[in-house]
Motif scaffolding. Structure first.
Motif, short mmCIF file in Angstrom:
data_model
loop_
_atom_site.label_atom_id
_atom_site.label_comp_id
_atom_site.label_asym_id
_atom_site.label_seq_id
_atom_site.Cartn_x
_atom_site.Cartn_y
_atom_site.Cartn_z
N LYS A 238 -5.05 6.56 6.67
CA LYS A 238 -4.48 6.60 5.33
C LYS A 238 -3.70 7.96 4.96
CE LYS A 238 -7.79 3.47 3.44
NZ LYS A 238 -9.05 3.31 2.71
N LEU A 239 -4.30 9.01 5.39
CA LEU A 239 -3.81 10.18 5.08
C LEU A 239 -2.52 10.54 5.74
CD1 LEU A 239 -7.21 12.13 5.06
CD2 LEU A 239 -5.52 12.02 3.02
N GLU A 240 -2.47 9.96 7.13
CA GLU A 240 -1.19 10.33 7.80
C GLU A 240 -0.03 9.50 7.07
OE1 GLU A 240 -2.45 8.55 11.58
OE2 GLU A 240 -3.42 10.64 12.34
N ILE A 241 -0.16 8.36 6.74
CA ILE A 241 0.87 7.44 6.02
C ILE A 241 1.27 8.22 4.62
CG2 ILE A 241 1.24 5.50 4.69
CD1 ILE A 241 -0.44 4.15 6.65
N ILE A 242 0.12 8.81 3.87
CA ILE A 242 0.57 9.60 2.57
C ILE A 242 1.40 10.91 3.05
CG2 ILE A 242 -0.72 10.92 0.92
CD1 ILE A 242 -2.74 8.73 0.97
N LYS A 243 1.05 11.77 4.15
CA LYS A 243 1.72 12.69 4.28
C LYS A 243 3.26 12.45 4.79
CE LYS A 243 -2.56 15.62 5.57
NZ LYS A 243 -2.31 16.49 4.37
N ALA A 244 3.22 11.64 5.62
CA ALA A 244 4.50 10.79 5.96
C ALA A 244 5.30 10.84 4.90
CB ALA A 244 4.28 9.83 7.10
N LEU A 245 4.98 9.84 3.96
CA LEU A 245 5.62 9.65 2.80
C LEU A 245 5.91 10.74 2.07
CD1 LEU A 245 3.58 6.26 1.81
CD2 LEU A 245 6.00 6.43 2.19
N ALA A 246 5.18 11.66 1.85
CA ALA A 246 5.45 12.93 1.22
C ALA A 246 6.75 13.70 1.75
CB ALA A 246 4.30 13.90 1.15
N THR A 247 7.31 13.27 2.99
CA THR A 247 8.12 13.92 3.70
C THR A 247 9.62 13.26 3.40
OG1 THR A 247 8.21 12.87 5.81
CG2 THR A 247 6.94 14.72 5.38
N THR A 248 9.62 12.23 2.73
CA THR A 248 10.74 11.42 2.49
C THR A 248 11.65 11.51 1.25
OG1 THR A 248 9.61 9.71 1.43
CG2 THR A 248 9.49 9.23 3.66
N GLY A 249 11.00 12.64 0.37
CA GLY A 249 12.03 12.69 -0.76
C GLY A 249 11.10 12.14 -2.18
N ILE A 250 10.06 11.22 -1.89
CA ILE A 250 9.48 10.29 -2.79
C ILE A 250 8.81 11.39 -3.73
CG2 ILE A 250 7.45 9.21 -3.46
CD1 ILE A 250 8.36 7.09 -0.89
N GLN A 251 8.73 11.60 -4.98
CA GLN A 251 8.15 12.65 -5.79
C GLN A 251 7.01 12.05 -6.65
OE1 GLN A 251 11.44 13.62 -8.51
NE2 GLN A 251 12.76 14.34 -6.86
N SER A 252 6.66 10.75 -6.65
CA SER A 252 5.35 10.21 -7.12
C SER A 252 4.84 9.12 -6.32
CB SER A 252 6.13 9.65 -8.51
OG SER A 252 4.95 9.09 -9.22
N MET A 253 3.47 9.24 -6.67
CA MET A 253 2.55 8.41 -5.86
C MET A 253 1.32 7.93 -6.57
SD MET A 253 1.22 8.87 -1.92
CE MET A 253 2.86 9.42 -1.01
N GLU A 254 1.15 6.55 -6.32
CA GLU A 254 -0.05 6.10 -6.76
C GLU A 254 -1.05 6.07 -5.81
OE1 GLU A 254 -0.71 3.36 -10.23
OE2 GLU A 254 -1.56 2.18 -8.81
N ILE A 255 -1.96 7.15 -5.40
CA ILE A 255 -2.59 7.48 -4.08
C ILE A 255 -3.64 6.70 -4.10
CG2 ILE A 255 -3.77 9.40 -5.15
CD1 ILE A 255 -3.26 10.72 -2.45
N THR A 256 -4.25 6.20 -4.94
CA THR A 256 -5.65 5.21 -4.77
C THR A 256 -6.14 4.89 -5.95
OG1 THR A 256 -7.79 5.44 -3.73
CG2 THR A 256 -7.32 7.10 -5.03
N SER A 257 -7.30 4.04 -6.21
CA SER A 257 -7.97 3.42 -7.31
C SER A 257 -9.51 3.86 -7.14
CB SER A 257 -7.59 2.04 -7.39
OG SER A 257 -8.67 1.57 -8.65
N PHE A 258 -9.84 4.48 -8.46
CA PHE A 258 -11.39 4.73 -8.65
C PHE A 258 -12.28 3.62 -9.21
CE2 PHE A 258 -9.48 8.97 -7.74
CZ PHE A 258 -10.26 9.48 -6.88
N VAL A 259 -11.99 2.47 -8.49
CA VAL A 259 -12.78 1.41 -8.74
C VAL A 259 -14.10 1.43 -8.18
CG1 VAL A 259 -10.95 -0.02 -9.31
CG2 VAL A 259 -11.60 -0.29 -6.95
#
Length: 313
Positions: free
Chosen positions: A30-51
């Motif tokens: 999950k963290l690898e995908i999140i870090k890869a997305l952070a290199t694309t120029g995406i500025q906002s992310m809903e990273i998880t849910s605290f359910v």
């Protein structure tokens, strides 16, 4: 036709995309995908849910995911929270913006949150007060805003009532979610027209699912109403476990491709997003119907001279 020149995309795969997966996705991946997305120029992310972990086992590592993403300072993270207890966990982990969970209908709310819409709204106040004490931003949401799998089309008066209550609670950003892909472009355009005229101080963001193939058309209708913020998920992943027939979100790569073709800036590198989406598709074993992963962008087509084609030798 007057359309925005620039929009903001919030990537929701780490929350909405992953929550629909039955097979456990290791935290490291999950963290690898999140870090890869952070290199694309995406500025906002809903990273998880605290359910509660029993409700969505796939997101039981929410705190660890947030804590181990704090070095990504070039991206704004938010998390979905169902109640004050979830908000406490999110704040402790390092989240600076929360999104409240709410349904447009009692039937979906009872299935999703075990309470009626009014009860959920009453419970929001303690969450909002907690967030304000910690200087945490708060956004609202309305699931099944354009149609409920249990109750059908949602009356506009219901949406007006919910947004009004949000405003009275001090929440002026509201996500309208087409949770099971029941919206159509005319409905989206007309609904936004009413809500924007009644609540000019409210920022409306759109969260479209592509269950019936109308997500991009619905995005276009929202653009015509001046909406500037859209949720999407790489590879078209996603779906609500408590909504029968729910399928993936509009694919981030498809959304970026359409917007770029229309001359609307996103600030996101389409080729990089497609690469991340492909890697995620391999990891999970499927996608949610992404057109870019099937056909690729128009820019990738080689321009060959036209002429008579010979078949065979």
């Amino acid at each position: 036709m007057l359309l925005p020149s620039k929009v903001t995309i919030c990537e929701v795969a780490p929350r909405d995309g992953f929550q629909a997966e039955q097979e456990w996705i290791p935290t490291k991946q999950k963290l690898e995908i999140i870090k890869a997305l952070a290199t694309t120029g995406i500025q906002s992310m809903e990273i998880t849910s605290f359910v509660h972990p029993k409700a969505i086992p796939q997101l039981k590592d929410a705190s660890e995911v947030v804590e181990r993403s704090q070095d990504l300072t070039n991206i704004r993270f938010r998390a979905l929270v169902p109640n004050a207890r979830g908000a406490e966990r999110a704040i402790k982990a390092g989240i600076k913006k929360i999104k409240l969970m709410l349904s447009a209908t009692d039937s979906h709310s009872i299935s999703n949150a075990n309470c009626t819409v009014e009860e959920a709204q009453n419970n929001h106040m303690s969450t909002i007060e907690l967030a304000h004490r910690h200087n945490i931003k708060v956004g609202g949401s309305i699931s099944v805003a354009f149609g409920c799998p249990y109750e059908g089309k949602v009356p506009i008066d219901r949406l007006i009532s919910i947004v009004d209550r949000y405003n009275r609670q001090g929440v002026y950003e509201v996500s309208l979610a087409d949770t099971t892909g029941m919206a159509d472009p005319v409905q989206v355009y007309e609904t936004l027209g009413v809500l924007k005229s009644l609540f000019p101080q409210t920022t409306f963001t759109m969260h479209f699912h592509n269950t019936r193939g109308m997500a991009l058309a619905n995005v276009f209708a929202a653009l015509q109403q001046g909406v500037l913020d859209f949720d999407s998920s790489i590879a078209g992943l996603g779906g609500c476990p408590y909504a029968p027939g729910a399928s993936g979100n509009v694919a981030t790569e498809d959304l970026i491709h359409m917007l770029e073709r229309m001359g609307i800036e996103t600030g996101v590198d389409l080729e990089q997003v497609i690469l991340v989406a492909k890697e995620t598709q391999k990891l999970i074993g499927h996608d949610g119907g992404s057109y870019m992963l099937q056909a690729g962008p128009c820019s990738a087509l080689s321009l060959k001279p036209t002429g008579q084609q010979k078949i065979g030798k």
